[in-house]
Design a protein around this motif. Structure first.
Motif, PDB file in Angstrom:
ATOM      1  N   ILE A  98       0.865  -1.192   0.000  1.00 35.85           N
ATOM      2  CA  ILE A  98       0.000   0.000   0.000  1.00 35.85           C
ATOM      3  C   ILE A  98       0.898   1.236   0.000  1.00 35.85           C
ATOM      4  CG2 ILE A  98      -1.673   1.333   1.354  1.00 35.85           C
ATOM      5  CD1 ILE A  98      -2.677  -1.387   2.477  1.00 35.85           C
ATOM      6  N   PRO A  99       0.625   2.219  -0.870  1.00 35.01           N
ATOM      7  CA  PRO A  99       1.465   3.429  -0.872  1.00 35.01           C
ATOM      8  C   PRO A  99       1.417   4.120   0.491  1.00 35.01           C
ATOM      9  CG  PRO A  99       0.045   3.360  -2.817  1.00 35.01           C
ATOM     10  CD  PRO A  99      -0.398   2.244  -1.917  1.00 35.01           C
ATOM     11  N   VAL A 100       2.579   4.544   0.974  1.00 38.63           N
ATOM     12  CA  VAL A 100       2.642   5.109   2.330  1.00 38.63           C
ATOM     13  C   VAL A 100       1.824   6.396   2.460  1.00 38.63           C
ATOM     14  CG1 VAL A 100       4.834   4.061   2.978  1.00 38.63           C
ATOM     15  CG2 VAL A 100       4.828   6.263   1.790  1.00 38.63           C
ATOM     16  N   GLU A 101       1.551   7.048   1.324  1.00 36.37           N
ATOM     17  CA  GLU A 101       0.718   8.264   1.375  1.00 36.37           C
ATOM     18  C   GLU A 101      -0.665   7.972   1.971  1.00 36.37           C
ATOM     19  OE1 GLU A 101       2.343   7.192  -1.332  1.00 36.37           O
ATOM     20  OE2 GLU A 101       3.915   8.731  -1.417  1.00 36.37           O
ATOM     21  N   ARG A 102      -1.091   6.717   1.887  1.00 38.87           N
ATOM     22  CA  ARG A 102      -2.418   6.355   2.395  1.00 38.87           C
ATOM     23  C   ARG A 102      -2.447   6.269   3.919  1.00 38.87           C
ATOM     24  NH1 ARG A 102      -5.813   7.219  -1.502  1.00 38.87           N
ATOM     25  NH2 ARG A 102      -6.860   5.260  -1.936  1.00 38.87           N
ATOM     26  N   PHE A 103      -1.283   6.301   4.547  1.00 38.03           N
ATOM     27  CA  PHE A 103      -1.227   6.074   5.993  1.00 38.03           C
ATOM     28  C   PHE A 103      -1.394   7.351   6.812  1.00 38.03           C
ATOM     29  CE2 PHE A 103       1.674   2.292   4.834  1.00 38.03           C
ATOM     30  CZ  PHE A 103       0.577   1.510   4.530  1.00 38.03           C
ATOM     31  N   ILE A 104      -1.454   8.502   6.163  1.00 36.68           N
ATOM     32  CA  ILE A 104      -1.743   9.766   6.850  1.00 36.68           C
ATOM     33  C   ILE A 104      -2.876  10.427   6.075  1.00 36.68           C
ATOM     34  CG2 ILE A 104      -0.844  11.987   7.623  1.00 36.68           C
ATOM     35  CD1 ILE A 104       1.942  10.798   7.670  1.00 36.68           C
ATOM     36  N   ALA A 105      -4.006  10.631   6.741  1.00 39.78           N
ATOM     37  CA  ALA A 105      -5.187  11.135   6.036  1.00 39.78           C
ATOM     38  C   ALA A 105      -6.118  11.833   7.018  1.00 39.78           C
ATOM     39  CB  ALA A 105      -5.929   9.986   5.352  1.00 39.78           C
ATOM     40  N   SER A 106      -7.038  12.620   6.477  1.00 42.87           N
ATOM     41  CA  SER A 106      -8.021  13.259   7.346  1.00 42.87           C
ATOM     42  C   SER A 106      -9.066  12.238   7.768  1.00 42.87           C
ATOM     43  CB  SER A 106      -8.663  14.452   6.642  1.00 42.87           C
ATOM     44  OG  SER A 106      -9.384  14.015   5.520  1.00 42.87           O
ATOM     45  N   ALA A 107      -9.780  12.572   8.827  1.00 47.41           N
ATOM     46  CA  ALA A 107     -10.805  11.667   9.352  1.00 47.41           C
ATOM     47  C   ALA A 107     -11.989  12.468   9.853  1.00 47.41           C
ATOM     48  CB  ALA A 107     -10.247  10.817  10.491  1.00 47.41           C
ATOM     49  N   VAL A 108     -13.180  11.898   9.678  1.00 46.34           N
ATOM     50  CA  VAL A 108     -14.390  12.464  10.266  1.00 46.34           C
ATOM     51  C   VAL A 108     -15.004  11.416  11.196  1.00 46.34           C
ATOM     52  CG1 VAL A 108     -14.817  13.933   8.261  1.00 46.34           C
ATOM     53  CG2 VAL A 108     -15.925  11.699   8.400  1.00 46.34           C
ATOM     54  N   VAL A 109     -15.764  11.896  12.166  1.00 46.66           N
ATOM     55  CA  VAL A 109     -16.359  11.000  13.158  1.00 46.66           C
ATOM     56  C   VAL A 109     -17.879  11.114  13.091  1.00 46.66           C
ATOM     57  CG1 VAL A 109     -16.521  10.406  15.602  1.00 46.66           C
ATOM     58  CG2 VAL A 109     -14.360  11.292  14.673  1.00 46.66           C
ATOM     59  N   ILE A 110     -18.536   9.994  12.847  1.00 48.87           N
ATOM     60  CA  ILE A 110     -19.997   9.941  12.890  1.00 48.87           C
ATOM     61  C   ILE A 110     -20.390   9.277  14.209  1.00 48.87           C
ATOM     62  CG2 ILE A 110     -22.090   9.063  11.790  1.00 48.87           C
ATOM     63  CD1 ILE A 110     -20.667   9.216   9.112  1.00 48.87           C
ATOM     64  N   ASP A 111     -21.136  10.010  15.008  1.00 51.98           N
ATOM     65  CA  ASP A 111     -21.460   9.553  16.368  1.00 51.98           C
ATOM     66  C   ASP A 111     -22.778   8.789  16.377  1.00 51.98           C
ATOM     67  OD1 ASP A 111     -21.918   9.170  19.018  1.00 51.98           O
ATOM     68  OD2 ASP A 111     -21.883  11.288  19.591  1.00 51.98           O
ATOM     69  N   CYS A 112     -22.695   7.484  16.596  1.00 52.04           N
ATOM     70  CA  CYS A 112     -23.889   6.644  16.737  1.00 52.04           C
ATOM     71  C   CYS A 112     -23.980   6.076  18.147  1.00 52.04           C
ATOM     72  CB  CYS A 112     -23.828   5.473  15.762  1.00 52.04           C
ATOM     73  SG  CYS A 112     -24.048   5.962  14.065  1.00 52.04           S
ATOM     74  N   SER A 113     -23.319   6.723  19.096  1.00 52.97           N
ATOM     75  CA  SER A 113     -23.228   6.131  20.442  1.00 52.97           C
ATOM     76  C   SER A 113     -24.602   6.017  21.105  1.00 52.97           C
ATOM     77  CB  SER A 113     -22.263   6.934  21.316  1.00 52.97           C
ATOM     78  OG  SER A 113     -22.646   8.295  21.394  1.00 52.97           O
ATOM     79  N   LYS A 114     -25.483   7.006  20.867  1.00 48.80           N
ATOM     80  CA  LYS A 114     -26.817   6.925  21.498  1.00 48.80           C
ATOM     81  C   LYS A 114     -27.610   5.768  20.910  1.00 48.80           C
ATOM     82  CE  LYS A 114     -27.374  11.677  23.069  1.00 48.80           C
ATOM     83  NZ  LYS A 114     -26.101  12.229  22.530  1.00 48.80           N
ATOM     84  N   VAL A 145     -13.640   7.445   7.697  1.00 51.14           N
ATOM     85  CA  VAL A 145     -14.862   7.659   8.462  1.00 51.14           C
ATOM     86  C   VAL A 145     -14.763   6.786   9.708  1.00 51.14           C
ATOM     87  CG1 VAL A 145     -17.357   7.303   8.546  1.00 51.14           C
ATOM     88  CG2 VAL A 145     -16.302   8.312   6.520  1.00 51.14           C
ATOM     89  N   LEU A 146     -14.812   7.426  10.877  1.00 49.53           N
ATOM     90  CA  LEU A 146     -14.709   6.710  12.147  1.00 49.53           C
ATOM     91  C   LEU A 146     -16.099   6.662  12.774  1.00 49.53           C
ATOM     92  CD1 LEU A 146     -11.445   8.409  13.478  1.00 49.53           C
ATOM     93  CD2 LEU A 146     -11.678   6.389  12.002  1.00 49.53           C
ATOM     94  N   LEU A 147     -16.539   5.457  13.081  1.00 47.74           N
ATOM     95  CA  LEU A 147     -17.886   5.242  13.602  1.00 47.74           C
ATOM     96  C   LEU A 147     -17.812   5.163  15.124  1.00 47.74           C
ATOM     97  CD1 LEU A 147     -20.771   4.781  12.650  1.00 47.74           C
ATOM     98  CD2 LEU A 147     -20.281   2.328  12.577  1.00 47.74           C
ATOM     99  N   ARG A 148     -18.285   6.242  15.775  1.00 52.25           N
ATOM    100  CA  ARG A 148     -18.273   6.242  17.239  1.00 52.25           C
ATOM    101  C   ARG A 148     -19.500   5.520  17.760  1.00 52.25           C
ATOM    102  NH1 ARG A 148     -19.263  11.202  21.503  1.00 52.25           N
ATOM    103  NH2 ARG A 148     -19.588   9.777  23.269  1.00 52.25           N
ATOM    104  N   THR A 149     -19.277   4.481  18.564  1.00 54.30           N
ATOM    105  CA  THR A 149     -20.383   3.746  19.190  1.00 54.30           C
ATOM    106  C   THR A 149     -20.198   3.649  20.702  1.00 54.30           C
ATOM    107  OG1 THR A 149     -19.169   1.677  18.803  1.00 54.30           O
ATOM    108  CG2 THR A 149     -20.813   2.318  17.156  1.00 54.30           C
ATOM    109  N   ASP A 150     -19.045   4.104  21.212  1.00 54.06           N
ATOM    110  CA  ASP A 150     -18.651   3.946  22.625  1.00 54.06           C
ATOM    111  C   ASP A 150     -18.490   2.474  23.009  1.00 54.06           C
ATOM    112  OD1 ASP A 150     -18.474   6.651  22.906  1.00 54.06           O
ATOM    113  OD2 ASP A 150     -20.298   6.878  24.106  1.00 54.06           O
TER     114      ASP A 150
END
Ligand code: MN
Length: 263
Positions: A98-114, A145-150
């Protein structure tokens, strides 16, 4: 002086001044951390084991070290496209290619904890994503995309949540993961649970849709993340670099999230 040089100097200054905070999204590797359990007729991934080689004793008077054994998919870990049959023939599909450029990237968090607190089998829907986008803007291309579930706050038995019919844990619906991969072009999906898919994903169509669509499209997975509750919905820079295992299907790793410090 180039602008990229300025950007890195600004980053270094932000790190040393406390303007940027680093959140560790990694669970501690220990024999106690639960491993994925498949039906008994299938091959099993090994849990983490540690064996002392020496500890300042007759086996090694001045040094301490251990031998460890583990699966590529033990603890907080990265899934490469080659992990799934849909990604088996893609180029650069293993952790070493995998190209190393893929290992640093932006991320967003979608909160589904409730929702996950109410329903162990909660499936993230396209409607959830669209509601998130109405507040925070479009999910960026090539972002995690990071899925927050707690879920990471649960103890071992509740964390795996195994019942007679298999594990019950939240994750994306078929439509939601297709939307994220095909309509938004995300880099990958990160979850707090053992898999990127729901616990009951064998019953979805296709089975294990997150693995199916992510890896079939050359995208990645992160599992067993923690501390997602410390991240803002947008604006995280994620560092997730797996070990360079030859033809490796995945790897345990340290996942670091850089966020702007709240002043
Ligand atoms: Mn995995």
């Amino acid at each position: 002086m180039t602008s990229s040089k300025n950007a890195l100097q600004a980053m270094a200054m932000a790190l040393t001044s406390g303007g940027v905070r680093i959140v560790d999204l990694t669970q501690t590797l220990s024999p106690d951390f639960p491993a994925l359990v498949l039906p008994p007729e299938l091959g099993q991934c090994a849990p983490f084991r540690m064996e002392e080689v020496s500890r300042y004793d007759e086996r090694g008077p001045a040094w301490y070290w251990n031998n460890i054994t583990l699966s590529e998919h033990t603890g907080t870990h990265f899934d490469a496209p080659i992990h799934w049959v849909t990604g088996r023939d893609l180029p650069n599909n293993a952790v070493d290619s995998i190209p190393v450029e893929r290992f640093i990237a932006s991320a967003v968090v979608i909160d589904c904890s409730k929702q996950a607190a109410q329903n162990d089998d909660y499936e993230l829907s396209v409607e959830d994503i669209e509601a998130w986008e109405a507040l925070h803007g479009r999910v960026p291309r090539d972002a995690w995309v990071l899925l927050r579930t707690d879920w990471s706050k649960r103890k071992a038995i509740d964390y795996v949540n195994l019942r007679d019919d298999g594990p019950h844990t939240p994750g994306p619906s078929v439509a939601a993961i297709r939307f994220l991969v095909e309509e938004r072009g995300i880099l990958g999906l990160g979850t707090e649970t053992i898999g990127t898919d729901i616990g009951q994903a064998a019953h979805q169509n296709p089975a294990y849709p997150a693995h199916h669509y992510l890896h079939g499209n050359g995208r990645y997975g992160l599992q067993c993340l923690c501390n997602l509750d410390q991240l803002p919905p947008t604006g995280t820079l994620l560092i997730a670099a797996p070990l360079k295992i030859k033809q490796g299907s995945g790897s345990p790793l340290r996942v670091l999230a850089l966020v702007n410090a709240v002043r």
